[in-house]
Design an enzyme around this catalytic site. Structure first.
Site, PDB file in Angstrom:
ATOM      1  N   HIS A  40       9.497  -3.963  -6.958  1.00  0.00           N
ATOM      2  CA  HIS A  40       9.122  -2.784  -7.755  1.00  0.00           C
ATOM      3  C   HIS A  40       9.708  -2.894  -9.167  1.00  0.00           C
ATOM      4  O   HIS A  40       9.043  -2.583 -10.153  1.00  0.00           O
ATOM      5  CB  HIS A  40       9.628  -1.490  -7.091  1.00  0.00           C
ATOM      6  CG  HIS A  40       9.030  -1.232  -5.727  1.00  0.00           C
ATOM      7  ND1 HIS A  40       9.781  -0.901  -4.629  1.00  0.00           N
ATOM      8  CD2 HIS A  40       7.745  -1.255  -5.306  1.00  0.00           C
ATOM      9  CE1 HIS A  40       8.985  -0.726  -3.574  1.00  0.00           C
ATOM     10  NE2 HIS A  40       7.747  -0.946  -3.961  1.00  0.00           N
ATOM     11  N   ARG A  71       0.251  -7.711  -3.748  1.00  0.00           N
ATOM     12  CA  ARG A  71       0.887  -8.930  -3.225  1.00  0.00           C
ATOM     13  C   ARG A  71      -0.100  -9.917  -2.623  1.00  0.00           C
ATOM     14  O   ARG A  71       0.140 -11.106  -2.600  1.00  0.00           O
ATOM     15  CB  ARG A  71       1.927  -8.566  -2.145  1.00  0.00           C
ATOM     16  CG  ARG A  71       3.126  -7.819  -2.681  1.00  0.00           C
ATOM     17  CD  ARG A  71       3.904  -7.176  -1.571  1.00  0.00           C
ATOM     18  NE  ARG A  71       3.048  -6.235  -0.842  1.00  0.00           N
ATOM     19  CZ  ARG A  71       3.401  -5.576   0.232  1.00  0.00           C
ATOM     20  NH1 ARG A  71       4.595  -5.747   0.739  1.00  0.00           N
ATOM     21  NH2 ARG A  71       2.571  -4.741   0.819  1.00  0.00           N
ATOM     22  N   LYS A 119       3.884   8.078   6.036  1.00  0.00           N
ATOM     23  CA  LYS A 119       5.180   7.395   6.116  1.00  0.00           C
ATOM     24  C   LYS A 119       6.322   8.381   6.321  1.00  0.00           C
ATOM     25  O   LYS A 119       6.386   9.407   5.639  1.00  0.00           O
ATOM     26  CB  LYS A 119       5.443   6.608   4.831  1.00  0.00           C
ATOM     27  CG  LYS A 119       4.544   5.404   4.693  1.00  0.00           C
ATOM     28  CD  LYS A 119       4.921   4.585   3.476  1.00  0.00           C
ATOM     29  CE  LYS A 119       4.059   3.331   3.405  1.00  0.00           C
ATOM     30  NZ  LYS A 119       4.310   2.573   2.166  1.00  0.00           N
ATOM     31  N   SER A 140       9.196  -2.493   1.586  1.00  0.00           N
ATOM     32  CA  SER A 140      10.298  -1.546   1.775  1.00  0.00           C
ATOM     33  C   SER A 140      10.628  -1.377   3.256  1.00  0.00           C
ATOM     34  O   SER A 140      11.799  -1.269   3.635  1.00  0.00           O
ATOM     35  CB  SER A 140       9.932  -0.199   1.157  1.00  0.00           C
ATOM     36  OG  SER A 140       9.764  -0.351  -0.224  1.00  0.00           O
TER      37      SER A 140
HETATM   38  N1  COA Z   1       7.180  -5.604  -4.469  1.00  0.00           N
HETATM   39  C1  COA Z   1       7.712  -5.132  -3.342  1.00  0.00           C
HETATM   40  N2  COA Z   1       7.048  -4.376  -2.470  1.00  0.00           N
HETATM   41  C2  COA Z   1       5.798  -4.068  -2.782  1.00  0.00           C
HETATM   42  C3  COA Z   1       5.166  -4.518  -3.940  1.00  0.00           C
HETATM   43  C4  COA Z   1       5.934  -5.326  -4.806  1.00  0.00           C
HETATM   44  N3  COA Z   1       5.430  -5.812  -5.948  1.00  0.00           N
HETATM   45  N4  COA Z   1       3.928  -4.045  -3.972  1.00  0.00           N
HETATM   46  C5  COA Z   1       3.776  -3.324  -2.857  1.00  0.00           C
HETATM   47  N5  COA Z   1       4.907  -3.349  -2.135  1.00  0.00           N
HETATM   48  C6  COA Z   1       5.134  -2.734  -0.820  1.00  0.00           C
HETATM   49  C7  COA Z   1       6.020  -1.539  -0.811  1.00  0.00           C
HETATM   50  O1  COA Z   1       7.355  -1.920  -0.660  1.00  0.00           O
HETATM   51  C8  COA Z   1       5.477  -0.776   0.362  1.00  0.00           C
HETATM   52  O2  COA Z   1       6.019  -1.300   1.546  1.00  0.00           O
HETATM   53  P1  COA Z   1       6.061  -0.442   2.907  1.00  0.00           P
HETATM   54  O3  COA Z   1       4.643  -0.144   3.287  1.00  0.00           O
HETATM   55  O4  COA Z   1       6.740  -1.325   3.840  1.00  0.00           O
HETATM   56  O5  COA Z   1       6.803   0.832   2.601  1.00  0.00           O
HETATM   57  C9  COA Z   1       3.980  -1.093   0.320  1.00  0.00           C
HETATM   58  O6  COA Z   1       3.877  -2.302  -0.358  1.00  0.00           O
HETATM   59  C10 COA Z   1       3.141  -0.107  -0.439  1.00  0.00           C
HETATM   60  O7  COA Z   1       3.871   1.019  -0.689  1.00  0.00           O
HETATM   61  P2  COA Z   1       3.809   1.926  -1.968  1.00  0.00           P
HETATM   62  O8  COA Z   1       3.619   1.145  -3.214  1.00  0.00           O
HETATM   63  O9  COA Z   1       4.989   2.791  -1.923  1.00  0.00           O
HETATM   64  O10 COA Z   1       2.494   2.648  -1.714  1.00  0.00           O
HETATM   65  P3  COA Z   1       2.113   3.576  -0.517  1.00  0.00           P
HETATM   66  O11 COA Z   1       0.926   2.947   0.087  1.00  0.00           O
HETATM   67  O12 COA Z   1       3.214   3.930   0.391  1.00  0.00           O
HETATM   68  O13 COA Z   1       1.805   4.926  -1.241  1.00  0.00           O
HETATM   69  C11 COA Z   1       1.024   6.320  -2.898  1.00  0.00           C
HETATM   70  C12 COA Z   1       0.916   5.003  -2.188  1.00  0.00           C
HETATM   71  C13 COA Z   1       2.358   7.022  -2.735  1.00  0.00           C
HETATM   72  C14 COA Z   1       0.849   5.961  -4.353  1.00  0.00           C
HETATM   73  C15 COA Z   1      -0.130   7.150  -2.328  1.00  0.00           C
HETATM   74  O14 COA Z   1       0.113   7.487  -0.985  1.00  0.00           O
HETATM   75  C16 COA Z   1      -0.325   8.399  -3.145  1.00  0.00           C
HETATM   76  O15 COA Z   1      -0.939   8.316  -4.187  1.00  0.00           O
HETATM   77  N6  COA Z   1       0.207   9.569  -2.673  1.00  0.00           N
HETATM   78  C17 COA Z   1       0.100  10.820  -3.356  1.00  0.00           C
HETATM   79  C18 COA Z   1      -1.095  11.620  -2.835  1.00  0.00           C
HETATM   80  C19 COA Z   1      -2.378  11.097  -3.399  1.00  0.00           C
HETATM   81  O16 COA Z   1      -2.630  11.123  -4.597  1.00  0.00           O
HETATM   82  N7  COA Z   1      -3.246  10.637  -2.495  1.00  0.00           N
HETATM   83  C20 COA Z   1      -4.567  10.171  -2.838  1.00  0.00           C
HETATM   84  C21 COA Z   1      -4.599   8.694  -3.040  1.00  0.00           C
HETATM   85  S1  COA Z   1      -6.245   8.179  -3.416  1.00  0.00           S
END
Ligand code: COA
Length: 161
Positions: A17, A90, A41, A128
């Site tokens: 991140h 990724r 989550k 994560s």
């Molecule tokens: N380095 C390390 N880890 C990475 C990464 C990178 N470059 N790119 C992605 N990841 C990992 C994260 O660690 C995370 O791992 P995990 O699933 O084991 O926790 C995963 O990839 C993706 O997680 P994150 O980037 O936190 O996204 P998410 O899918 O959990 O959540 C939100 C995405 C929070 C942005 C989305 O749920 C959201 O927008 N929520 C708000 C409500 C909303 O607007 N919803 C409508 C969406 S259309």
């Protein structure tokens, strides 16, 4: 001024991140790290803990703003007049998920666009949830996270024991 939103769950923030944020700062003048809620989550760290971690990591970078929001990212962007979302990708499966989410976000807010940054080679396999799992079993997570995250995860283990 070009501003971007970098939303995510960040439970916990990882070096991957941090890499995406640092690289976004080469494209944008300001990056708002938005700790968001993904209802699929269950989190270990509170929103405030995740916020405090990013504030520590970027204490010397005034172009990084940290905020949290329990609502639609598309609405936050509209309320704060931000036109770009940055997401790290990724692999192919990340890309299909991210692509779908970008279309939905753009349907919700027509002024938004999404910039995908390929993850750095060191963070291709970082997630994560895996960091949480390794930490819980007392594995060494120092290769995956900044120092302040390492310390907090150790504290969390003591509370969970
Ligand atoms: N380095 C390390 N880890 C990475 C990464 C990178 N470059 N790119 C992605 N990841 C990992 C994260 O660690 C995370 O791992 P995990 O699933 O084991 O926790 C995963 O990839 C993706 O997680 P994150 O980037 O936190 O996204 P998410 O899918 O959990 O959540 C939100 C995405 C929070 C942005 C989305 O749920 C959201 O927008 N929520 C708000 C409500 C909303 O607007 N919803 C409508 C969406 S259309």
């Amino acid at each position: 001024m070009r501003r971007a939103l970098f939303p995510g769950t960040f439970d916990p923030p990882t070096n991957g991140h941090v890499d995406i944020i640092n690289r976004s700062l080469r494209i944008f003048d300001e990056v708002v790290v938005l700790i968001s809620v993904n209802y699929r989550k269950e989190c270990l760290l509170t929103l405030d803990e995740r916020k405090a971690l990013f504030n520590k990591i970027f204490k010397d970078e005034c172009r990084v703003i940290v905020d949290s929001y329990d609502g639609l990212v598309a609405d936050y962007a509209r309320e704060h007049s931000i036109s770009f979302i940055v997401r790290g990708v990724r692999n192919i499966s990340d890309f299909s998920y991210e692509f779908e989410m970008s279309l939905n976000n753009r349907t919700l807010n027509h002024d938004l666009d999404v910039v995908f940054l390929p993850s750095g080679s060191k963070s291709l396999i970082t997630s994560s949830s895996q960091v949480r799992e390794i930490s819980r079993y007392r594995g060494d997570i120092s290769a995956f996270v900044p120092e302040c995250v390492l310390s907090l995860m150790k504290e969390k283990n003591k509370v969970l024991d």
